[in-house]
Design a protein around this motif. Structure first.
Motif, PDB file in Angstrom:
ATOM      1  N   GLN A   1    -123.472 -82.100 -21.892  1.00 26.43           N
ATOM      2  CA  GLN A   1    -122.637 -81.709 -22.782  1.00 26.43           C
ATOM      3  C   GLN A   1    -123.048 -81.428 -24.113  1.00 26.43           C
ATOM      4  O   GLN A   1    -122.847 -80.297 -24.892  1.00 26.43           O
ATOM      5  CB  GLN A   1    -121.351 -82.310 -22.879  1.00 26.43           C
ATOM      6  CG  GLN A   1    -120.521 -82.151 -24.107  1.00 26.43           C
ATOM      7  CD  GLN A   1    -119.539 -83.251 -24.610  1.00 26.43           C
ATOM      8  OE1 GLN A   1    -119.152 -84.198 -23.379  1.00 26.43           O
ATOM      9  NE2 GLN A   1    -118.914 -83.417 -25.745  1.00 26.43           N
TER      10      GLN A   1
ATOM     11  N   SER B   1    -123.603 -77.534 -25.889  1.00 28.22           N
ATOM     12  CA  SER B   1    -122.848 -77.482 -27.249  1.00 28.22           C
ATOM     13  C   SER B   1    -123.928 -76.969 -28.092  1.00 28.22           C
ATOM     14  O   SER B   1    -123.902 -75.973 -29.082  1.00 28.22           O
ATOM     15  CB  SER B   1    -122.295 -78.953 -27.793  1.00 28.22           C
ATOM     16  OG  SER B   1    -121.384 -79.284 -26.902  1.00 28.22           O
TER      17      SER B   1
ATOM     18  N   LEU C   1    -117.900 -77.975 -28.311  1.00 29.40           N
ATOM     19  CA  LEU C   1    -118.047 -77.064 -27.288  1.00 29.40           C
ATOM     20  C   LEU C   1    -116.873 -76.043 -27.191  1.00 29.40           C
ATOM     21  O   LEU C   1    -117.178 -74.801 -27.212  1.00 29.40           O
ATOM     22  CB  LEU C   1    -118.200 -77.656 -25.967  1.00 29.40           C
ATOM     23  CG  LEU C   1    -118.597 -76.325 -24.732  1.00 29.40           C
ATOM     24  CD1 LEU C   1    -120.017 -75.643 -25.127  1.00 29.40           C
ATOM     25  CD2 LEU C   1    -118.743 -77.198 -23.438  1.00 29.40           C
TER      26      LEU C   1
END
Length: 701
Positions: A118, A122, A172
């Motif tokens: 993640q 991002s 994100l």
């Protein structure tokens, strides 16, 4: 100040301005990194980040570029972003997020992998977005839009099953939302309008987990672009259409749909009130003539959003635009109350305009017009002119229902004076010139009417048919029938097919006045063919509006033919035409009046009188029937003279310029032993006959 795992800054109490970056539990102070950047040593700065935070090449460069962008070094940031292979990073991240949800046994391991990935996703997506913003600030809108679009393409590649809910509130999602919102604006800056339209639709139809405020901003900007962008948008693609849903067919429909959705969101409490949404909806619905729909939206707005006077005025505008003048006037009466806004010039003018269209409201309208003139600011000649015009129109309508000749004459003089003053203030206003010409014509000042009718045609370039009609009728009132016919022919050449009805009717009556019955019948045939073609082309729903707009109907054509054949004593043809007219309006006073005139022409006076009486039972103010009854009673016996005088006087009250009523009233006075009154009536009838047009001037007012 420091950055958390997603790079957000926070200020720590009791500390100097110290910058930190924290990722994966590791923290690096950026003072050393910034020093190397100041020395334009990007590679060493990159190495410091990679070693301190355990990042790969692309992630370190992405973080470094963000740092440069936040420091305001746009060109340097772009160089950093441009030096990494972002697509390769996307391809590495794609398998991690595209796999199916793990079983319960492997869920903890999968979640930890996703958490690590993640941060990488991002960083990479934010790097592409910031690269796009750098290009925009460098004036490269097209390249900026292409880079921004690649952010959304990357999201669709990386998260093939959609962005997980656990990421929806994090960095994100913020990057994705910004990219979705800014992409259409970048395409517009680049002049790529079709791409902008596609981006707006893609933003609203795809699942981006946008919050309500972000979605509302996109919908509003899209609606504004559709309304004012000057680009015709095609309908949404078939893939985006849901079966059974409404599919807009034009920019206007799509914009209205979006604006109504925005209002609905506000009604449900999902978004904040935005007054500009109502302004854009007002413009859109006014363009398509749906002001009644707009009025309903003003009614639905919660109290307190608009001041009550402002709401009343807006609703009055909506209802007036929808033809609901009585409702509009009631609202304006409340608005113009002495305790509210009694001196609002625009509202006063609007109220005067509505009242000027109804004889029974003309007195009230004249008062509104006088107040508007008194409250118009010094030097505002235009508003004063408009007020004087409405005052003249209201006084003219008042004169038509005046109870005495003295009052009528006074009101007509005041009306003419007001219109003359208005023309002095606004001499280039075609509508004002037309009103003045019509007022001169109705007062039988044909020279003044002729001059202003020509002025109106010059001012409008001959593009409005009512000017030609007025000129032809004024010439016919001067017994210049041949010239009037030339004018009518010229007007027929200048107007479209569907607007020729009133001109053909005047031409037919001109032929009758010139004692050319065969040509008159031919003109009526052309007119009948045109009216029937209109009915076939537009359907039955067009009939009512056609009569209102063009002042012609099939019934009038048959009525004219009946009168023509009756004058020629062609009774069979007259009967056929009468039946055609009766089929269209079986309960019409005009039909019974025509039937009575046919009986009278054949000497059947009892049947004629019965027909006229029945006609008056349907329409108490039918002037031709009153005149016909008065003439029959005058010939019957001396005992009937008072009743005949009553009918004829009442007819003149309703229509002071009816020459036949004056003539028969003169006969009544003569037979009743009043030679002086009879002479006055005969003189009035003679003067009116010399200035009698082939058709009433009121047919075009």
């Amino acid at each position: 100040m420091g950055f958390d795992c997603d790079g957000e800054g926070r200020e720590e109490d009791g500390m100097a301005s110290v910058w930190e970056v924290s990722i994966n539990g590791l923290t690096v102070k950026t003072a050393e990194v910034e020093a190397k950047l100041d020395e334009v040593n990007i590679q060493e700065a990159e190495s410091s980040l990679r070693e301190g935070l355990s990042l790969n090449y692309e992630e370190a460069r992405a973080l470094l570029g963000r740092l440069e962008y936040q420091r305001g070094n746009v060109e340097s940031a772009f160089r950093v972003f441009d030096g990494i292979d972002l697509q390769a990073a996307i391809q590495r991240l794609q398998p991690t997020f595209s796999e199916k949800p793990a079983s319960r046994r492997n869920r903890s391991r999968t979640e930890s992998i996703h958490q690590v990935s993640q941060h990488a996703a991002s960083l990479v997506l934010e790097a592409i977005y910031l690269k796009s913003m750098s290009l925009q600030r460098l004036g490269k809108a097209t390249e900026a839009a292409q880079e921004c679009r690649s952010v959304l393409d990357a999201v669709e590649k990386i998260f093939q099953h959609g962005i997980p809910d656990v990421l929806a509130e994090q960095k994100l999602q913020e990057t994705v939302s910004k990219a979705v919102e800014v992409l259409p604006e970048l395409w517009k800056q680049a002049g790529r309008h079709q791409e902008a339209l596609a981006s707006y639709r893609h933003a609203l139809l795809s699942q981006w987990n946008l919050d309500e405020e972000c979605c509302a901003r996109i919908q509003k900007r899209f609606a504004v672009f559709l309304l004012y962008g000057g680009v015709e948008a095609s309908s949404p693609s078939l893939a985006a259409q849901v079966e059974g849903s409404f599919i807009p067919k034009s920019n206007l429909e799509e914009a209205i749909l979006l604006l109504m959705i925005l209002l609905r969101k506000w009604y449900l409490g999902k978004t904040e009130w935005d007054p500009s949404v109502m302004e854009h909806l007002t413009f859109a619905l006014s363009l398509c003539g749906q002001t009644s729909v707009l009025g309903r939206h003003f009614e639905e707005v919660m109290p307190g959003i608009y001041p009550r006077c402002e709401r009343w005025y807006s609703l009055a505008l909506c209802y007036s635009g929808a033809g609901q003048n009585r409702s509009a006037l009631n609202l304006l009466r409340k608005y113009l109350n002495r305790h509210e806004s009694p001196n609002d010039v625009m509202a006063l003018l609007m109220a005067a305009k509505i009242c000027s269209e109804d004889c029974l409201l003309a007195s009230e309208g004249a008062e509104y017009a006088r107040r508007a003139i008194a409250n118009a600011q010094i030097g505002d000649e235009h508003l004063k002119s408009v007020g004087l015009r409405f005052l003249g129109t209201c006084l003219r309508k008042q004169a038509k229902i005046a109870s005495s000749d003295h009052e009528r004459t006074h009101l007509q003089a005041e009306a003419l004076k007001s219109l003359d003053e208005a023309v002095v203030l606004d001499c280039n206003n075609p509508d004002l010139i037309f009103d003045l010409s019509l007022e001169y014509a109705e007062q039988r000042n044909t020279n003044g009417a002729l001059w202003y009718a020509k002025e109106f045609i010059d001012a409008t370039g001959g593009s409005i048919s009512k000017g030609w009609r007025l000129l032809a009728l004024v010439l016919s009132a001067q017994q210049r029938y041949l010239e009037a016919e030339f004018v009518t022919d010229a007007a027929l050449d200048e107007t479209s097919k569907w607007e020729q009805g009133p001109l053909l009717r005047i031409k037919a009556k001109m032929k009758v006045a010139r004692l050319l019955p065969t040509d008159a019948v031919e003109a009526y045939r052309f007119l009948l063919a045109l009216v029937q073609a209109q009915r076939k082309a537009f359907g039955s729903s067009k009939n009512s509006t056609q009569v209102k707009d063009d002042k012609i109907s099939e019934f009038e054509v048959w009525q004219g033919l009946v009168n023509l054949y009756s004058s020629l004593s062609h009774w069979k043809d007259a009967e056929v035409c009468l039946e055609k007219a009766r089929a269209l309006k079986p309960y019409s006073a005009a039909i019974l009046q025509i039937e009575g005139s046919m009986y009278e022409a054949r000497g059947e006076t009892k049947d004629a009188l019965a027909a006229y009486t029945n006609a008056l039972s349907m329409d108490l103010d039918h002037v031709p029937c009153k005149v016909s009854i008065g003439s029959l009673l005058a010939e019957k016996s001396s005992k009937s003279l008072p009743v005949a005088r009553s009918f004829l006087s009442d007819a003149l009250r309703l229509e002071p310029t009816n020459r036949l009523a004056w003539y028969y009233l003169g006969l009544v006075h003569r037979d009743d032993g009043r030679p002086a009154d009879a002479a006055d009536c005969f003189l009035a009838a003679s003067m009116l006959e010399e200035s009698d047009p082939v058709e009433s001037f009121s047919s075009i007012s």
